[in-house]
Design a protein around this motif. Structure first.
Motif: not given
Length: 89
Positions: A53-65
Motif C-alpha cells: 500500500p505504501e508504494q501505491l500511496q507514492r504513485l497516487i501522490a505522483q499522479h495527483t494534479q
C-alpha cells in the motif's frame, strides 16, 4: 436507483463510497477522481496489483494534479496515467 446500487457494490467491496465514485461525468470518460476516492481504494488496488500500500500511496501522490492555475477546481488524481504507471510493475 443506480447510485444506491453502486454505493452498495462499493461497500461490499470494502470501499467507502465517495461522490465521484458514485456519479459519472457527462461523458462517463473522465479520467480523474478526487484524492479521497483514490485513497478509499488503496487496499483493494494494492491487493489486486500485488503491491505494498505504501508504494501505491507514492504513485497516487505522483499522479495527483493540483488546482488549474493554482486557484480553479480541486486537486485530482489522473487515473489514466496512474493505471499506466501501475501497468509498468
Amino acid at each position: 436507483m443506480r447510485v444506491k446500487g453502486e454505493a452498495k457494490r462499493l461497500q461490499e467491496a470494502g470501499i467507502q463510497p465517495t461522490g465521484d465514485l458514485l456519479y459519472t461525468s457527462g461523458s462517463g470518460l473522465d479520467p480523474h477522481i478526487s484524492p479521497a476516492s483514490a485513497q478509499a481504494q488503496i487496499n483493494r488496488i494494492a491487493e489486486v496489483r500485488s503491491l505494498p500500500p505504501e508504494q501505491l500511496q507514492r504513485l497516487i501522490a505522483q499522479h495527483t494534479q493540483g488546482r488549474f492555475l493554482g486557484i480553479f477546481g480541486e486537486p485530482s488524481v489522473n487515473v489514466l496515467s496512474l493505471n499506466l504507471a501501475l501497468d509498468r510493475f
